[in-house]
Design a protein around this motif. Sequence first.
Motif, PDB file in Angstrom:
ATOM      1  N   VAL A   1      11.073   0.495  10.853  1.00 57.53           N
ATOM      2  CA  VAL A   1      11.617  -0.306  11.779  1.00 57.53           C
ATOM      3  C   VAL A   1      11.300  -1.841  11.749  1.00 57.53           C
ATOM      4  O   VAL A   1      10.006  -2.126  11.654  1.00 57.53           O
ATOM      5  CB  VAL A   1      11.388   0.039  13.190  1.00 57.53           C
ATOM      6  CG1 VAL A   1      11.902  -0.941  14.464  1.00 57.53           C
ATOM      7  CG2 VAL A   1      11.763   1.598  13.386  1.00 57.53           C
ATOM      8  N   LEU A   2      12.348  -2.708  11.378  1.00 52.82           N
ATOM      9  CA  LEU A   2      11.990  -4.205  11.456  1.00 52.82           C
ATOM     10  C   LEU A   2      12.293  -4.853  12.444  1.00 52.82           C
ATOM     11  O   LEU A   2      13.646  -4.782  12.920  1.00 52.82           O
ATOM     12  CB  LEU A   2      12.413  -4.777  10.173  1.00 52.82           C
ATOM     13  CG  LEU A   2      12.044  -3.896   8.793  1.00 52.82           C
ATOM     14  CD1 LEU A   2      12.717  -4.556   7.787  1.00 52.82           C
ATOM     15  CD2 LEU A   2      10.633  -3.937   8.611  1.00 52.82           C
TER      16      LEU A   2
ATOM     17  N   ALA B   1       6.543  -5.016  12.348  1.00 52.25           N
ATOM     18  CA  ALA B   1       7.238  -3.724  11.482  1.00 52.25           C
ATOM     19  C   ALA B   1       6.338  -2.683  11.893  1.00 52.25           C
ATOM     20  O   ALA B   1       5.123  -2.718  11.985  1.00 52.25           O
ATOM     21  CB  ALA B   1       7.104  -4.357   9.928  1.00 52.25           C
ATOM     22  N   LEU B   2       7.252  -1.552  11.877  1.00 58.76           N
ATOM     23  CA  LEU B   2       6.672  -0.145  12.133  1.00 58.76           C
ATOM     24  C   LEU B   2       6.970   0.777  11.075  1.00 58.76           C
ATOM     25  O   LEU B   2       8.124   0.927  10.928  1.00 58.76           O
ATOM     26  CB  LEU B   2       7.012   0.157  13.585  1.00 58.76           C
ATOM     27  CG  LEU B   2       6.577  -0.705  14.856  1.00 58.76           C
ATOM     28  CD1 LEU B   2       7.311   0.102  16.056  1.00 58.76           C
ATOM     29  CD2 LEU B   2       5.059  -0.474  14.946  1.00 58.76           C
ATOM     30  N   LEU B   3       6.281   1.382  10.344  1.00 63.27           N
ATOM     31  CA  LEU B   3       6.529   2.245   9.234  1.00 63.27           C
ATOM     32  C   LEU B   3       6.121   3.713   9.734  1.00 63.27           C
ATOM     33  O   LEU B   3       4.919   4.040   9.906  1.00 63.27           O
ATOM     34  CB  LEU B   3       5.555   2.018   7.882  1.00 63.27           C
ATOM     35  CG  LEU B   3       5.834   2.859   6.768  1.00 63.27           C
ATOM     36  CD1 LEU B   3       7.224   3.109   6.637  1.00 63.27           C
ATOM     37  CD2 LEU B   3       4.866   2.569   5.805  1.00 63.27           C
ATOM     38  N   PHE B   4       7.124   4.446   9.757  1.00 61.32           N
ATOM     39  CA  PHE B   4       7.070   5.972  10.440  1.00 61.32           C
ATOM     40  C   PHE B   4       6.837   6.906   8.935  1.00 61.32           C
ATOM     41  O   PHE B   4       7.870   6.886   8.283  1.00 61.32           O
ATOM     42  CB  PHE B   4       7.909   6.488  11.392  1.00 61.32           C
ATOM     43  CG  PHE B   4       7.942   5.632  12.449  1.00 61.32           C
ATOM     44  CD1 PHE B   4       7.330   6.069  13.785  1.00 61.32           C
ATOM     45  CD2 PHE B   4       8.549   4.284  12.680  1.00 61.32           C
ATOM     46  CE1 PHE B   4       7.099   5.399  14.865  1.00 61.32           C
ATOM     47  CE2 PHE B   4       8.492   3.410  13.903  1.00 61.32           C
ATOM     48  CZ  PHE B   4       7.965   4.250  15.117  1.00 61.32           C
TER      49      PHE B   4
ATOM     50  N   GLU C   1       1.614   0.150  11.911  1.00 67.03           N
ATOM     51  CA  GLU C   1       1.741  -1.390  12.362  1.00 67.03           C
ATOM     52  C   GLU C   1       1.530  -2.472  11.472  1.00 67.03           C
ATOM     53  O   GLU C   1       0.472  -2.557  10.814  1.00 67.03           O
ATOM     54  CB  GLU C   1       1.400  -1.469  13.775  1.00 67.03           C
ATOM     55  CG  GLU C   1       1.776  -0.251  14.714  1.00 67.03           C
ATOM     56  CD  GLU C   1       0.980  -0.608  16.137  1.00 67.03           C
ATOM     57  OE1 GLU C   1       0.063  -1.751  16.323  1.00 67.03           O
ATOM     58  OE2 GLU C   1       1.276   0.119  17.095  1.00 67.03           O
ATOM     59  N   GLY C   2       2.586  -3.327  11.378  1.00 64.08           N
ATOM     60  CA  GLY C   2       2.233  -4.445  10.663  1.00 64.08           C
ATOM     61  C   GLY C   2       3.308  -5.523  10.879  1.00 64.08           C
ATOM     62  O   GLY C   2       4.050  -5.713  12.153  1.00 64.08           O
ATOM     63  N   THR C   3       3.461  -6.349   9.784  1.00 59.80           N
ATOM     64  CA  THR C   3       4.799  -7.362   9.882  1.00 59.80           C
ATOM     65  C   THR C   3       5.611  -7.310   8.580  1.00 59.80           C
ATOM     66  O   THR C   3       5.012  -7.001   7.515  1.00 59.80           O
ATOM     67  CB  THR C   3       4.132  -8.737  10.011  1.00 59.80           C
ATOM     68  OG1 THR C   3       3.249  -9.033   9.219  1.00 59.80           O
ATOM     69  CG2 THR C   3       3.258  -8.678  11.568  1.00 59.80           C
ATOM     70  N   TRP C   4       6.732  -7.984   8.741  1.00 60.28           N
ATOM     71  CA  TRP C   4       7.660  -8.122   7.556  1.00 60.28           C
ATOM     72  C   TRP C   4       7.954  -9.634   7.335  1.00 60.28           C
ATOM     73  O   TRP C   4       7.758 -10.321   8.255  1.00 60.28           O
ATOM     74  CB  TRP C   4       8.925  -7.303   7.759  1.00 60.28           C
ATOM     75  CG  TRP C   4       9.716  -7.883   8.765  1.00 60.28           C
ATOM     76  CD1 TRP C   4       9.829  -7.476  10.106  1.00 60.28           C
ATOM     77  CD2 TRP C   4      11.004  -8.782   8.686  1.00 60.28           C
ATOM     78  NE1 TRP C   4      10.725  -8.176  10.787  1.00 60.28           N
ATOM     79  CE2 TRP C   4      11.382  -8.871   9.956  1.00 60.28           C
ATOM     80  CE3 TRP C   4      11.286  -9.663   7.773  1.00 60.28           C
ATOM     81  CZ2 TRP C   4      12.492 -10.105  10.134  1.00 60.28           C
ATOM     82  CZ3 TRP C   4      12.169 -10.680   7.833  1.00 60.28           C
ATOM     83  CH2 TRP C   4      13.047 -10.863   9.209  1.00 60.28           C
ATOM     84  N   HIS C   5       8.340  -9.902   6.195  1.00 57.07           N
ATOM     85  CA  HIS C   5       8.461 -11.399   5.747  1.00 57.07           C
ATOM     86  C   HIS C   5       9.630 -11.309   4.685  1.00 57.07           C
ATOM     87  O   HIS C   5       9.437 -10.658   3.610  1.00 57.07           O
ATOM     88  CB  HIS C   5       7.147 -12.155   5.302  1.00 57.07           C
ATOM     89  CG  HIS C   5       7.441 -13.681   4.928  1.00 57.07           C
ATOM     90  ND1 HIS C   5       7.699 -14.479   6.004  1.00 57.07           N
ATOM     91  CD2 HIS C   5       7.668 -14.136   3.815  1.00 57.07           C
ATOM     92  CE1 HIS C   5       7.723 -15.470   5.176  1.00 57.07           C
ATOM     93  NE2 HIS C   5       7.689 -15.765   4.040  1.00 57.07           N
ATOM     94  N   LYS C   6      10.498 -12.424   4.905  1.00 57.54           N
ATOM     95  CA  LYS C   6      11.488 -12.909   3.632  1.00 57.54           C
ATOM     96  C   LYS C   6      11.655 -14.354   3.905  1.00 57.54           C
ATOM     97  O   LYS C   6      11.969 -14.915   4.811  1.00 57.54           O
ATOM     98  CB  LYS C   6      12.926 -12.056   4.203  1.00 57.54           C
ATOM     99  CG  LYS C   6      13.074 -10.892   3.379  1.00 57.54           C
ATOM    100  CD  LYS C   6      14.436 -10.091   4.149  1.00 57.54           C
ATOM    101  CE  LYS C   6      15.495 -10.830   4.078  1.00 57.54           C
ATOM    102  NZ  LYS C   6      16.258 -10.605   2.388  1.00 57.54           N
TER     103      LYS C   6
END
Length: 338
Positions: free
Chosen positions: A253-254, A282-285, A292-297
Amino acid sequence: MRPAQRRTALPAALVALALTVTACGGDDSSGSDEPHGVAKSKAAAPETWPLTGLEAKGSTDEDHPALVVKMDNTEASSPQQGLGSADMVVEELVEGGITRLAAFYYSQIPGVVGPVRSMRASDIGIVSPIDGTIVTSGGAGVTINRIKGADIPFVTEGSAGFRRDDTRIAPYNLFADLGAVAKATEDGKDSRPEDYLPWGSDSDFKGGKPATSLTADFGGSHSTEWSYQGGHYVNTNSFAPADDQFSADSVLVLRVDIGDAGYLDPAGNHVPETKFVGDGDALLFHDGKVEEGTWHKDELTSPVTLSTSGGSMKVPAGHTFIELVPIDSKGGAITYAK
């Protein structure tokens, strides 16, 4: 032409092996239509697949780009076809609070998929990192101009493989035979797309909080519900039949910002645009737990990077469903439970 800088060469050892096999093959009794003495190019498979991170075994005869099918995701699309064969799926918000799927195909190419629907400007950030080709019913003029401006190839009705199913109601009756589409998009290059996600293994996953059910709410008339069952995440309100649903090893999930694409749909709704650039939560299941974390582009064309407070976040190799859920201020929400 797709920008070559976003494709990487296959490992030299694999290319050399392919050349050796060609050189030592002897007589060709396959019935090929190629002129005598001209060997048909056969691309060696990459060591891992870019859309799953899984080991690639054997070789592939079809040297095609990643195909990204824009698939309807409403009750009118039921039953969806071919979703279970996708490498990866991305869900994005469209007008009216509903969603559309971008189903990615590369490691295997099924037969007929659909219903095929139209593109959105949001697809630029979704598709361009792997230099994919969009399989679509078309799009609004402003969308087509932006897709072309981003140098993203697309194929639509009238191209090889497209057909209408007369047993369904338009516009939910357009389907594509991906085998024919893949054949028509072969480019003869011994190359592969970049990895779509930072792939890792189960040992890289640091999730500890139990999360065996989750709901991705897109802030309108649609929520996607998942349940962890038998080692996979099952979409419990999918429009695909049970034997053709996408079996997700992970759900990523982003949280994304949503803007206005600048035009209205035929019903007078403002068309939203997912801002898939910058950063967010960001949530990675995976394995019934969540990290839990963060995303970046950096740019729309950039791959996604993931991180946590302790360092990088890696997605265990497998089939991943990516939910581009609007941030809270745009009406989106993500809930999960043990």
